[in-house]
Design an enzyme around this catalytic site. Structure first.
Site, mmCIF file in Angstrom:
data_model
loop_
_atom_site.group_PDB
_atom_site.id
_atom_site.type_symbol
_atom_site.label_atom_id
_atom_site.label_comp_id
_atom_site.label_asym_id
_atom_site.label_seq_id
_atom_site.Cartn_x
_atom_site.Cartn_y
_atom_site.Cartn_z
ATOM 1 N N CYS A 192 0.832 -1.208 0.000
ATOM 2 C CA CYS A 192 0.000 0.000 0.000
ATOM 3 C C CYS A 192 0.873 1.268 0.000
ATOM 4 O O CYS A 192 1.507 1.545 -1.003
ATOM 5 C CB CYS A 192 -0.998 -0.057 1.159
ATOM 6 S SG CYS A 192 -2.407 1.004 0.841
ATOM 7 N N HIS A 231 -3.442 -4.975 1.694
ATOM 8 C CA HIS A 231 -2.857 -5.291 3.014
ATOM 9 C C HIS A 231 -2.911 -6.796 3.298
ATOM 10 O O HIS A 231 -3.802 -7.249 4.024
ATOM 11 C CB HIS A 231 -3.623 -4.538 4.103
ATOM 12 C CG HIS A 231 -3.359 -3.069 4.122
ATOM 13 N ND1 HIS A 231 -2.426 -2.485 4.950
ATOM 14 C CD2 HIS A 231 -3.903 -2.064 3.401
ATOM 15 C CE1 HIS A 231 -2.404 -1.184 4.742
ATOM 16 N NE2 HIS A 231 -3.296 -0.898 3.804
ATOM 17 N N GLU A 256 -1.229 -8.411 5.311
ATOM 18 C CA GLU A 256 -0.972 -8.662 6.749
ATOM 19 C C GLU A 256 -2.248 -8.577 7.584
ATOM 20 O O GLU A 256 -2.249 -8.943 8.748
ATOM 21 C CB GLU A 256 0.092 -7.671 7.262
ATOM 22 C CG GLU A 256 -0.384 -6.258 7.567
ATOM 23 C CD GLU A 256 -0.664 -5.401 6.329
ATOM 24 O OE1 GLU A 256 -0.567 -5.900 5.199
ATOM 25 O OE2 GLU A 256 -1.020 -4.217 6.522
HETATM 26 N N1 GLN Z 1 -3.114 6.373 0.442
HETATM 27 C C1 GLN Z 1 -2.042 6.161 1.340
HETATM 28 C C2 GLN Z 1 -0.773 6.845 0.861
HETATM 29 O O1 GLN Z 1 -0.619 7.161 -0.282
HETATM 30 C C3 GLN Z 1 -1.763 4.675 1.514
HETATM 31 C C4 GLN Z 1 -2.860 4.024 2.321
HETATM 32 C C5 GLN Z 1 -2.462 2.742 2.989
HETATM 33 O O2 GLN Z 1 -1.269 2.434 3.114
HETATM 34 N N2 GLN Z 1 -3.439 2.026 3.472
HETATM 35 O O3 GLN Z 1 0.092 7.027 1.655
#
Ligand code: GLN
Length: 199
Positions: free
Chosen positions: A89, A180, A182
């Protein structure tokens, strides 16, 4: 002989402990055999690893803290040495090479261009299942303010898609995903990453 076949090398995997889903990744790694999972935040700790997870969180905050802690070169060095790096992410955003808005200083570990928050805001968070050819079928995936990959270089293997947007990719020892792994009890993706880490 029996003793020899029982012998397994433990891999030391660090979770970058600056901001974000650190304890969740440590917990997930604890369920993988022959892994020692540690939280890391300085260059000495990083130098001693077989692999590094850059967790989800807020990519702008993590990027600032990477700079403040002088970790950019150390992480790049790890990737060049062939050590496993897994960006999830926000971690995917950080591992990438460009974003259209250019608001995050990226590590450029994998040749992808990333749309931050491509799937929308917190309220647009969702869960789905993915078939990921080298890993398995029907893998649960949780997307929270998730980015997606808008462009990938020729060296990059695109591993999974949602609505025609690439959400998981790999370039040699660098693995990234928009979601995610995890946060689910299905450990196939984390196990795949650990298999990519040399020891
Ligand atoms: N949108 C977030 C970012 O760009 C990432 C969101 C997340 O890690 N769940 O930092």
């Amino acid at each position: 002989m029996a003793q020899l076949s029982q012998h397994k090398t433990t891999k030391k995997i660090g979770v970058l402990n600056l901001q974000g889903a650190v304890s969740e990744h440590l917990n997930a790694l604890t369920n993988i055999a022959n892994v020692l999972a540690v939280a890391v935040k300085d260059a000495v700790q990083l130098a001693d690893l077989d692999g590094l997870v850059i967790p989800g969180g807020e990519s702008t905050a993590i990027s600032r803290l990477i700079n403040q802690n002088n970790l950019t070169l150390v992480i790049k060095q790890m990737a060049l040495q062939g050590k496993g790096i897994f960006g999830t992410c926000a971690g995917l955003v950080l591992c990438g090479s460009s974003t259209p808005q250019n608001e995050v200083e990226q590590l450029k570990l994998i040749d992808i261009s990333v749309e931050r928050n491509g799937f929308g805001r917190q309220i647009n968070s969702f869960e789905t299942t993915l078939d990921i050819a080298p890993i398995g079928k029907q893998i649960p995936a949780i997307f929270i303010r998730a980015p997606y990959i808008v462009k990938a270089g020729d060296q990059v293997k695109q591993l999974a898609f949602v609505d025609n947007h690439c959400v998981m990719a790999q370039q040699d020892n660098v693995l990234v995903c928009s979601f995610h792994p995890e946060l689910t009890s299905d450990n196939r993706i984390i196990q795949y990453f650990v298999n990519c880490c040399c020891s």
